[in-house]
Every structure is written in structure tokens, then in C-alpha cells.
Design a protein around this motif. Sequence first.
Motif, PDB file in Angstrom:
ATOM      1  N   LYS A   2      19.316  75.364 104.734  1.00  0.00           N
ATOM      2  CA  LYS A   2      19.306  75.183 103.292  1.00  0.00           C
ATOM      3  C   LYS A   2      18.094  75.876 102.677  1.00  0.00           C
ATOM      4  O   LYS A   2      16.985  75.756 103.138  1.00  0.00           O
ATOM      5  CB  LYS A   2      19.277  73.694 102.951  1.00  0.00           C
ATOM      6  N   LYS A   3      18.327  76.607 101.599  1.00  0.00           N
ATOM      7  CA  LYS A   3      17.251  77.263 100.882  1.00  0.00           C
ATOM      8  C   LYS A   3      17.340  76.889  99.412  1.00  0.00           C
ATOM      9  O   LYS A   3      18.402  76.566  98.889  1.00  0.00           O
ATOM     10  CB  LYS A   3      17.347  78.792 101.039  1.00  0.00           C
ATOM     11  N   LEU A   4      16.215  76.992  98.705  1.00  0.00           N
ATOM     12  CA  LEU A   4      16.205  76.631  97.297  1.00  0.00           C
ATOM     13  C   LEU A   4      16.954  77.619  96.427  1.00  0.00           C
ATOM     14  O   LEU A   4      17.263  77.314  95.284  1.00  0.00           O
ATOM     15  CB  LEU A   4      14.755  76.501  96.818  1.00  0.00           C
ATOM     16  N   ASN A   5      17.268  78.807  96.931  1.00  0.00           N
ATOM     17  CA  ASN A   5      18.001  79.770  96.125  1.00  0.00           C
ATOM     18  C   ASN A   5      19.505  79.573  96.230  1.00  0.00           C
ATOM     19  O   ASN A   5      20.269  80.364  95.729  1.00  0.00           O
ATOM     20  CB  ASN A   5      17.614  81.208  96.504  1.00  0.00           C
ATOM     21  N   ALA A 129      -6.248  79.807  95.238  1.00  0.00           N
ATOM     22  CA  ALA A 129      -5.474  78.748  95.893  1.00  0.00           C
ATOM     23  C   ALA A 129      -4.118  78.543  95.218  1.00  0.00           C
ATOM     24  O   ALA A 129      -3.938  78.827  94.027  1.00  0.00           O
ATOM     25  CB  ALA A 129      -6.257  77.442  95.876  1.00  0.00           C
ATOM     26  N   HIS A 130      -3.181  78.024  96.006  1.00  0.00           N
ATOM     27  CA  HIS A 130      -1.858  77.645  95.514  1.00  0.00           C
ATOM     28  C   HIS A 130      -1.649  76.150  95.748  1.00  0.00           C
ATOM     29  O   HIS A 130      -2.100  75.606  96.765  1.00  0.00           O
ATOM     30  CB  HIS A 130      -0.757  78.424  96.232  1.00  0.00           C
ATOM     31  N   ILE A 131      -0.943  75.514  94.825  1.00  0.00           N
ATOM     32  CA  ILE A 131      -0.568  74.111  94.991  1.00  0.00           C
ATOM     33  C   ILE A 131       0.739  74.056  95.779  1.00  0.00           C
ATOM     34  O   ILE A 131       1.720  74.725  95.432  1.00  0.00           O
ATOM     35  CB  ILE A 131      -0.394  73.411  93.630  1.00  0.00           C
ATOM     36  N   VAL A 132       0.756  73.240  96.850  1.00  0.00           N
ATOM     37  CA  VAL A 132       1.882  73.192  97.772  1.00  0.00           C
ATOM     38  C   VAL A 132       2.400  71.754  97.867  1.00  0.00           C
ATOM     39  O   VAL A 132       1.625  70.803  97.862  1.00  0.00           O
ATOM     40  CB  VAL A 132       1.435  73.682  99.176  1.00  0.00           C
ATOM     41  N   ASP A 133       3.722  71.621  97.972  1.00  0.00           N
ATOM     42  CA  ASP A 133       4.314  70.294  98.108  1.00  0.00           C
ATOM     43  C   ASP A 133       4.377  69.857  99.570  1.00  0.00           C
ATOM     44  O   ASP A 133       3.896  70.559 100.465  1.00  0.00           O
ATOM     45  CB  ASP A 133       5.702  70.240  97.454  1.00  0.00           C
ATOM     46  N   THR A 134       4.978  68.690  99.822  1.00  0.00           N
ATOM     47  CA  THR A 134       5.079  68.134 101.167  1.00  0.00           C
ATOM     48  C   THR A 134       6.499  67.616 101.391  1.00  0.00           C
ATOM     49  O   THR A 134       7.384  67.829 100.564  1.00  0.00           O
ATOM     50  CB  THR A 134       4.087  66.961 101.354  1.00  0.00           C
ATOM     51  N   LEU A 138      11.896  61.751  97.865  1.00  0.00           N
ATOM     52  CA  LEU A 138      12.893  60.689  97.825  1.00  0.00           C
ATOM     53  C   LEU A 138      14.046  61.048  98.755  1.00  0.00           C
ATOM     54  O   LEU A 138      14.562  62.168  98.688  1.00  0.00           O
ATOM     55  CB  LEU A 138      13.413  60.500  96.400  1.00  0.00           C
ATOM     56  N   PRO A 139      14.470  60.146  99.625  1.00  0.00           N
ATOM     57  CA  PRO A 139      15.566  60.456 100.558  1.00  0.00           C
ATOM     58  C   PRO A 139      16.806  60.963  99.822  1.00  0.00           C
ATOM     59  O   PRO A 139      17.250  60.359  98.848  1.00  0.00           O
ATOM     60  CB  PRO A 139      15.823  59.105 101.236  1.00  0.00           C
ATOM     61  N   GLY A 140      17.333  62.075 100.309  1.00  0.00           N
ATOM     62  CA  GLY A 140      18.536  62.649  99.721  1.00  0.00           C
ATOM     63  C   GLY A 140      18.307  63.559  98.535  1.00  0.00           C
ATOM     64  O   GLY A 140      19.250  64.185  98.038  1.00  0.00           O
ATOM     65  N   LEU A 141      17.059  63.656  98.054  1.00  0.00           N
ATOM     66  CA  LEU A 141      16.777  64.464  96.861  1.00  0.00           C
ATOM     67  C   LEU A 141      15.697  65.513  97.123  1.00  0.00           C
ATOM     68  O   LEU A 141      15.058  66.001  96.195  1.00  0.00           O
ATOM     69  CB  LEU A 141      16.346  63.558  95.699  1.00  0.00           C
ATOM     70  N   ARG A 142      15.499  65.879  98.378  1.00  0.00           N
ATOM     71  CA  ARG A 142      14.391  66.776  98.702  1.00  0.00           C
ATOM     72  C   ARG A 142      14.522  68.137  98.030  1.00  0.00           C
ATOM     73  O   ARG A 142      13.560  68.647  97.443  1.00  0.00           O
ATOM     74  CB  ARG A 142      14.266  66.955 100.209  1.00  0.00           C
ATOM     75  N   LEU A 143      15.684  68.764  98.119  1.00  0.00           N
ATOM     76  CA  LEU A 143      15.816  70.099  97.536  1.00  0.00           C
ATOM     77  C   LEU A 143      15.662  70.054  96.022  1.00  0.00           C
ATOM     78  O   LEU A 143      15.082  70.963  95.421  1.00  0.00           O
ATOM     79  CB  LEU A 143      17.156  70.727  97.919  1.00  0.00           C
ATOM     80  N   ALA A 144      16.170  68.999  95.406  1.00  0.00           N
ATOM     81  CA  ALA A 144      16.007  68.850  93.962  1.00  0.00           C
ATOM     82  C   ALA A 144      14.530  68.740  93.605  1.00  0.00           C
ATOM     83  O   ALA A 144      14.043  69.402  92.679  1.00  0.00           O
ATOM     84  CB  ALA A 144      16.767  67.615  93.479  1.00  0.00           C
ATOM     85  N   GLY A 152       7.224  73.954  88.123  1.00  0.00           N
ATOM     86  CA  GLY A 152       5.863  73.678  87.663  1.00  0.00           C
ATOM     87  C   GLY A 152       4.846  74.653  88.220  1.00  0.00           C
ATOM     88  O   GLY A 152       3.643  74.392  88.182  1.00  0.00           O
ATOM     89  N   SER A 153       5.335  75.785  88.757  1.00  0.00           N
ATOM     90  CA  SER A 153       4.496  76.861  89.307  1.00  0.00           C
ATOM     91  C   SER A 153       3.863  76.506  90.646  1.00  0.00           C
ATOM     92  O   SER A 153       2.902  77.149  91.066  1.00  0.00           O
ATOM     93  CB  SER A 153       3.394  77.283  88.310  1.00  0.00           C
ATOM     94  N   GLY A 154       4.390  75.470  91.318  1.00  0.00           N
ATOM     95  CA  GLY A 154       3.926  75.146  92.656  1.00  0.00           C
ATOM     96  C   GLY A 154       4.681  75.936  93.712  1.00  0.00           C
ATOM     97  O   GLY A 154       5.623  76.677  93.412  1.00  0.00           O
ATOM     98  N   VAL A 155       4.267  75.765  94.970  1.00  0.00           N
ATOM     99  CA  VAL A 155       4.839  76.485  96.105  1.00  0.00           C
ATOM    100  C   VAL A 155       5.423  75.471  97.085  1.00  0.00           C
ATOM    101  O   VAL A 155       4.819  74.434  97.336  1.00  0.00           O
ATOM    102  CB  VAL A 155       3.761  77.341  96.812  1.00  0.00           C
ATOM    103  N   ASN A 156       6.585  75.774  97.617  1.00  0.00           N
ATOM    104  CA  ASN A 156       7.199  74.898  98.610  1.00  0.00           C
ATOM    105  C   ASN A 156       6.610  75.122  99.993  1.00  0.00           C
ATOM    106  O   ASN A 156       6.440  76.259 100.430  1.00  0.00           O
ATOM    107  CB  ASN A 156       8.710  75.137  98.697  1.00  0.00           C
ATOM    108  N   HIS A 157       6.283  74.032 100.668  1.00  0.00           N
ATOM    109  CA  HIS A 157       5.970  74.067 102.088  1.00  0.00           C
ATOM    110  C   HIS A 157       7.318  74.130 102.811  1.00  0.00           C
ATOM    111  O   HIS A 157       8.338  74.483 102.205  1.00  0.00           O
ATOM    112  CB  HIS A 157       5.161  72.823 102.468  1.00  0.00           C
ATOM    113  N   ARG A 158       7.381  73.792 104.078  1.00  0.00           N
ATOM    114  CA  ARG A 158       8.662  73.800 104.773  1.00  0.00           C
ATOM    115  C   ARG A 158       9.636  72.839 104.088  1.00  0.00           C
ATOM    116  O   ARG A 158       9.240  71.819 103.524  1.00  0.00           O
ATOM    117  CB  ARG A 158       8.484  73.428 106.245  1.00  0.00           C
ATOM    118  N   ILE A 159      10.903  73.176 104.120  1.00  0.00           N
ATOM    119  CA  ILE A 159      11.917  72.327 103.518  1.00  0.00           C
ATOM    120  C   ILE A 159      12.147  71.084 104.378  1.00  0.00           C
ATOM    121  O   ILE A 159      12.303  69.976 103.879  1.00  0.00           O
ATOM    122  CB  ILE A 159      13.242  73.100 103.343  1.00  0.00           C
TER     123      ILE A 159
END
Length: 284
Positions: A2-5, A129-134, A138-144, A152-159
Amino acid sequence: MKKLNNLLDEINDNVKRALAEDIGAGDLTAALIPQDKELNALVISRENAVLCGMQWFETCFLTLAPQTTIDWLARDGDYVQAGQQLCTIQGPARALLTAERSALNFLQMLSAIATHTKRFTDAIAGTKAHIVDTRKTLPGLRLAQKYAVTCGSGVNHRIGLYDGILIKENHIIAAGGIKPALMKAQEIAPPEVFIQIEVESLQELHEALTAGATMVLLDNFTLSQLRDAVALILQRSSERIVLEASGNITLNNVRQIAETGVDRISVGGLTKNIQAIDLSMRFV
């Protein structure tokens, strides 16, 4: 993978589950409205925010009534002001009333994540620096939620666990140490998968670098330790080492952390600590 695109299937699945848990055997209250009645509605933001979640919002209505029309006056990633109208909606009254809560839940939650992320990215503007998520989602809503971080101009860590290796303290203990953990990771990792290892001291950072680490998570380092870690990497100018700061990151200290010279700052609170944006849907 799964990818965000490629979110369409994920959006449909999210919405299907949201509507099913809300509607169940049927919307008893909407049955008060004549079946052929049409309504117009508009959505207003009650506070300043970064808009996010348009497709989830639209899909809630279109799933119940494909003839519904929604005209947007702002787009995902736009900064909207308190009192600003976001969209107008026209469609069957019953469908609009039934989908309203689920649609707003998605829009409020995702806009909250985008807004909070933007506060962090604005706070470190001008640094490298870049702001990165983790994965604290919420279970079932990760990609969202990870999509909202990018708005919000942040960067995704591993999905998930499948598209990156992050060797944390418990992995190191179970594997018998930093070196054996890294050696095993280098042995099994596909070419496209990154390997990151968590360290809790400068001594562990030395050990990780000696073992061939190229991406290091600095867990709960003080500002002084972060500066020392960056200085150590600068001494190894022939190598490209990515340093990521993590642990107790707030809007009050994120600027100071970014100014130490780290490459990335991961913030679990982007997706974990959510205060929904106040939105209102009015029928006209």
C-alpha cells in the motif's frame, strides 16, 4: 504494497466501515423526512485550520446517493480561516442527513492532523530538518492519517512493518546486541527497504556506526547530546548518515531540536493526540 499515492480503495474501505457502524439496520431518524425531498447544505470551519479529508467526506455522501453534488471552495492542504465556507452540497435529504456525521468525522479528524503537523513544520522553517510521523495511528485509519500528515507538509516514515526495518531497544535485546541486529537486518532487507536503528546514548551511536548503520534514531537525547551526535557525523564526511531525533518532542522544543542539525524529527503526537477541528454543516 500500500502506498499513499493509491488511496482510492482505502478511502472506500474506510467509508464503508464508518457508514456500516453508524447506520446498522437503517437510519430511523432520517425516515422522518419525505423520501423525495432534496436539500442544500454548506460546511463552515469554526476555527483556523489546514483542510484535509475531502475525498473521505465526498465518498460518505456519494456512497448513499451518487447523484449528490459537492462544490469545494478550498482544497486539501489549504489554510482556512474561522468562519470560512468550505463547500456546498446538494442531494437527497435523507442521504445527506444519514452521511453527515461520518463525513464530518473524517474531515474534522484529518484536518486536525494536517493542522497540528503544519504547526510543527512551521516551527522548524529554515532548518534542514523534516517533521516525520510514526506508526502511532488509529487502528484501521493509518493511511488516512499519514495522508493528513503530508497535507500539513510533514513526511511519512514507514507505512507499516513491511516497508522498512526499524530496530528498536527490544529488537536489540532479543537479537543479542546492536551489531548482530544490524548484521541480520542487512542480510534480510530487500534492496528498496531502509534499515534504521534506535540508540539511547552516544556510546550506542558509536557502536551502531561502527556496525555500518546509515540511519539512526536518537531516542530521548538531550540538546547537548544531539549536537554531539551531529558533530560526530560531520567528522565522517565520506558517509551519508541520517539522524532522526525522537522522544518528548513538543512545539516548545522542536525548534531547538531542529537547530542542532538533525535531519528528521519524529513526532508520535501528530496522529496519536488528536483534537478534532470544529466544523459545522448547515442545511439551507
